[in-house]
Design a protein around this motif. Sequence first.
Motif, short mmCIF file in Angstrom:
data_model
loop_
_atom_site.label_atom_id
_atom_site.label_comp_id
_atom_site.label_asym_id
_atom_site.label_seq_id
_atom_site.Cartn_x
_atom_site.Cartn_y
_atom_site.Cartn_z
N ILE A 132 -9.91 0.51 8.52
CA ILE A 132 -10.61 -0.09 7.04
C ILE A 132 -11.95 0.84 6.97
CG2 ILE A 132 -12.37 -1.73 6.54
CD1 ILE A 132 -10.01 -3.44 7.50
N ASN A 133 -12.80 1.49 8.08
CA ASN A 133 -13.12 2.48 7.02
C ASN A 133 -12.77 3.70 6.05
OD1 ASN A 133 -15.56 1.39 7.78
ND2 ASN A 133 -15.93 2.25 10.13
N TYR A 134 -11.43 3.79 6.90
CA TYR A 134 -10.98 4.98 6.37
C TYR A 134 -10.11 3.90 4.78
CZ TYR A 134 -11.31 8.20 10.46
OH TYR A 134 -11.16 8.97 11.79
N ALA A 135 -9.30 3.95 4.96
CA ALA A 135 -8.85 3.52 3.77
C ALA A 135 -9.87 2.71 2.29
CB ALA A 135 -8.66 1.87 4.34
N SER A 136 -10.92 2.19 3.11
CA SER A 136 -12.09 2.09 1.91
C SER A 136 -12.70 3.48 1.54
CB SER A 136 -13.67 0.95 2.88
OG SER A 136 -12.86 -0.36 3.68
N ALA A 137 -12.74 4.48 2.18
CA ALA A 137 -13.37 5.29 1.50
C ALA A 137 -12.51 5.78 0.78
CB ALA A 137 -13.30 6.42 2.52
N ILE A 138 -10.83 5.57 1.44
CA ILE A 138 -9.93 7.02 -0.14
C ILE A 138 -10.40 5.84 -0.91
CG2 ILE A 138 -7.44 6.52 -0.12
CD1 ILE A 138 -7.30 7.38 2.51
N ILE A 139 -10.39 4.11 -1.16
CA ILE A 139 -10.39 3.78 -2.47
C ILE A 139 -12.07 3.73 -3.28
CG2 ILE A 139 -10.26 1.12 -3.14
CD1 ILE A 139 -8.92 0.32 -0.47
N ARG A 140 -12.60 4.14 -2.80
CA ARG A 140 -13.46 4.39 -2.76
C ARG A 140 -13.79 5.67 -3.77
NH1 ARG A 140 -16.55 2.34 1.49
NH2 ARG A 140 -16.54 0.24 1.44
N ASP A 141 -13.42 6.43 -2.94
CA ASP A 141 -12.78 7.71 -3.42
C ASP A 141 -12.44 7.42 -5.11
OD1 ASP A 141 -14.77 9.70 -1.73
OD2 ASP A 141 -12.96 10.28 -1.22
N TYR A 142 -11.62 6.78 -4.73
CA TYR A 142 -10.38 6.64 -6.71
C TYR A 142 -11.90 6.13 -7.49
CZ TYR A 142 -6.69 4.72 -9.09
OH TYR A 142 -6.76 3.96 -10.14
N GLN A 143 -12.37 5.04 -7.15
CA GLN A 143 -13.59 4.30 -7.59
C GLN A 143 -14.01 5.71 -8.18
OE1 GLN A 143 -14.52 1.58 -5.10
NE2 GLN A 143 -13.95 -0.10 -6.70
N ASN A 144 -14.72 6.60 -7.47
CA ASN A 144 -15.66 7.17 -7.91
C ASN A 144 -14.84 7.74 -9.05
OD1 ASN A 144 -18.08 6.46 -6.39
ND2 ASN A 144 -17.16 7.85 -4.66
N GLU A 145 -13.79 8.15 -8.77
CA GLU A 145 -13.03 9.31 -10.44
C GLU A 145 -13.35 8.43 -11.63
OE1 GLU A 145 -9.59 11.13 -8.81
OE2 GLU A 145 -10.75 11.51 -6.58
N LEU A 146 -12.57 7.31 -10.86
CA LEU A 146 -12.34 5.90 -12.44
C LEU A 146 -13.98 6.34 -13.13
CD1 LEU A 146 -10.31 3.66 -11.02
CD2 LEU A 146 -10.05 5.50 -12.56
N ASN A 147 -15.01 6.17 -12.28
CA ASN A 147 -16.75 6.08 -12.69
C ASN A 147 -16.17 7.47 -14.06
OD1 ASN A 147 -16.90 3.69 -11.64
ND2 ASN A 147 -18.38 4.46 -10.27
N GLU A 148 -16.07 8.46 -13.17
CA GLU A 148 -16.79 9.79 -13.96
C GLU A 148 -15.58 9.30 -15.33
OE1 GLU A 148 -15.96 13.28 -11.02
OE2 GLU A 148 -18.25 12.09 -9.82
N GLU A 149 -14.14 9.30 -14.93
CA GLU A 149 -13.46 10.05 -16.12
C GLU A 149 -14.60 8.32 -17.01
OE1 GLU A 149 -10.07 8.51 -15.90
OE2 GLU A 149 -9.51 9.90 -14.13
N LYS A 150 -14.05 7.78 -16.96
CA LYS A 150 -15.01 6.82 -18.02
C LYS A 150 -15.80 5.73 -18.28
CE LYS A 150 -10.15 4.79 -17.64
NZ LYS A 150 -9.81 2.87 -17.80
#
Lengths: 368, 246, 312
Positions: A132-150
Amino acid sequence: MKVFLTLIKKEFWHVLRDKRSLVILLGLPIVMMLLFGFALTNEVKNSEVLILDFSKDQASQTLIDRIDHSEYFSIAGNLSSEKEIVSSFRKGKSRLAIIFPQDFQNSISHEKKAQIRLVADASDPNTANIVINYASAIIRDYQNELNEEKKLPYTINLETKMLYNPQLKSAFNFVPGVMTLIMMLLGAMMTSVSIVREKETGTMEVLLVSPMKPILVVLSKAIPYLLLCFTDIILILLMAVFVLGMTIQGSLVLLLAESILFIITTLSLGLLISTIASTQQIAMFISLVALMLPSLIFSGFMFPIENMPIPLQVISNLIPTKWYYSIVRSVMVKGLGFEYVIKPTLILIAMTLAYLFIAIKKFKIRLA
Amino acid sequence: MTDTVIHTNGLTRKFGDFIAVNAISFEVKKGEIFGFLGANGAGKTTAMKILCGLLSPSSGEAKVAGYDVYTQNESIKKHIGYMSQKFSLYENLKVRENIKFYGGIYGLRGADLNQKTEQLINRLGLENEADKLVGSLPLGWKQKIAFSVAILHKPKIVFLDEPTGGVDPVTRRQFWDLIYEAANEGITVFVTTHYMDEAEYCDRVSIMVDGSIAALDTPEKLKEQFKTNSMEGVFLQLARNAKRSE
Amino acid sequence: MTSDMSAIKIENITKTYEKGKVLALESISLDIKRGELFGLIGPDGAGKTSLFRILTTLLLADSGKATVEAFDVVKDLWDIRKISGYMPGRFSLYQDLTIEENLNFFATVFNTTVEENYHIIKEIYVQIEPFKNRRAGKLSGGMKQKLALCCALIHEPKVLFLDEPTTGVDPVSRKEFWEMLGRLKDRGITILVSTPYMDEASRCDRIALIQKGKIMDVDTLDHILEKNYQEILGVKAANRYDLVKAINQFDNLKSCFAFGGEQHVVLNDGFKSKDEFQQFLIEKGIENLEIRVVEPDIEDVFIKLMQENSND
């Protein structure tokens, strides 16, 4: 003073001539580090993941690709309904299912809020936690990228554990743990056993019937073990850095100073045990049951203290290993300075003084 | 042949360069009380370990109770009893429990074990102590019980390693009464001791010096041979010449 | 110092263990003179070690008073520890240290050096000096015992306490050990030594016979033998087992115990019924019967005293 030096010299002879014990004492930390580092790793690699994608859009596909490409997971298959999750888990291969709701991409871009459900097979709670922790980390990374982009603000809820250990490398967890345990073992157990051995073989009887203050015998035992413990700490740190590729975030001097303090704590505990125990077996038994076990349970090394019921949390405060473990993590993993570890340091000093006080009070100048 | 229970010929045991037991040859007859003397380090303990099947010899031959020490040491263990000053009873078990435990180890079972246990308790006059912990009894009693336990399974030979060390003079003699009784029932007794008067209670005595048997005969003949009136005199003459003190 | 000639004075010392359940010493009193070689003789469990530990300040007595060189064993603990040498019953040196290291270590512990006091141990030490680099654990019983004695002597103690130094040691080493003690006594050291071997009594100036925490008699060996004289017959026959069985059937028998090659027999009215006794054995069919009159030795006396004590 001359007497004391002679006593210390004698203790070094004892330690250095017992080749078998010496090999164990120096080999144990190495073996423990290798075991925890490679064999007993609680990292999860290429764990099978099931996907239940109701949206099938670009966003979900990107995330699925990322998960598939990470070293922790591989996609085992796509499901079409939630019911299939349970039956797949029963077969026992997959431990995690990721469920994307309908309109996943839409929700992200328009509502700035999206939901992904992670379902894990918690029959093995540790592994479940980790995946769960690993998967959350990957998802959060993705979210962070989206944040920066937009440049859109997202509220991200991160766990503290992740903050300092983004790759979830377990070395950060077990290196302080191994240090704590080794010192308990060496400092408390070996010292108490070595003092009690003098009682058992009768040499204490001869030393007692001498003009020398017998407490000197006992204190002289501490010196070689202090050095041995310190050697082990250095060994462990060297292995952590050069074999496991860990970096020591904070001050090395502070870390070593705190370690010496803790060694003294364990030595005084050993001294205390030796005043109670009459045979080497009893000394060893007390060390294992009354020290090692609580150390394992309450240091936070194996089980997070925050998750324990309140009474156990209170008890954990009485265990010296807990405080040393927290100091090591603060300094080595988080890179915090002395001002952040003043409280646990003071607690350790107080505990040490208390043990020493009781031990010296209880120390007998006669046999019984 | 049936009369010989221990037979050794050129029995030797080396530890590296050190010859602990150097080509000893002797025979012990059924029902004999055989005293096995020697200074500390003369090789007694090593020889005794070989005869009990605990250690194999380097060369030479030895048969105990008809079994070969090289190949049949498990059979040897079944037909001997052993008792030493150090190895004794379990202090935290009761007298009766100890007897049953050791009887069980030697293969006694069920009614036979119960009957032998009660017989032994009666014979030693321990009816009132049978349910006391062994640890609470005086040393002399413990040694008597330990000996009786060692012969409970009627072994062909019983090995006694300094059985009477530190025991008071009366109990020491009562202990020897038990030894005579056992020998009279046909059990061969192989005994080591540091009490020289006890050497005189033996039918035959061997004295080991530096790994070899320096003398072997009845106490009477040994005293005659060495022109002295006590076994202590014999021993001192022989052991004084010992080279090794290892 | 006082003009008092006592080196060790023990008055009504009582010691129990396990909250009074086990009586180790029952109101013991002894007075050991300066320069005396005094033997405490009795079997294991007689209370010898308890008494040694009380005198060496290792244990506290329940009641009674004891002094060593006029120092009280309770109050003047540190004074006593300066002047006593102690060799406990178990071999108590460091097995993993060599002879030389052990000796140097104990010298330092007692605030002295081997060089300074070499003259005291020289005679004993030269015998083990060739092996001085050998570890104590690898020494024979006799050598360990000599080393332990050297370690106990290295600070030139006024009083030497030796608890069963000869137990488990072969007769040759035992003999040598007693010869060494004799020479130490000549130097003026007071020696209190315990032993379970009765024959060692003849080596002591005076002895105390101790059994079950009580002192049965204290005196010189000769006086003890004299005081406790009884008429003893030495009996021998072809078959010893049958002989003992026959003797035990005799009505007027007081005691019968094995002594070396013969049985020591005490009859209720002494030699008076000797002929009757002999006749009885012959009638029982004992072959090669030999009966002679024997002088009692210390073991005869110990047995006699033990029996008298258990009768009251």
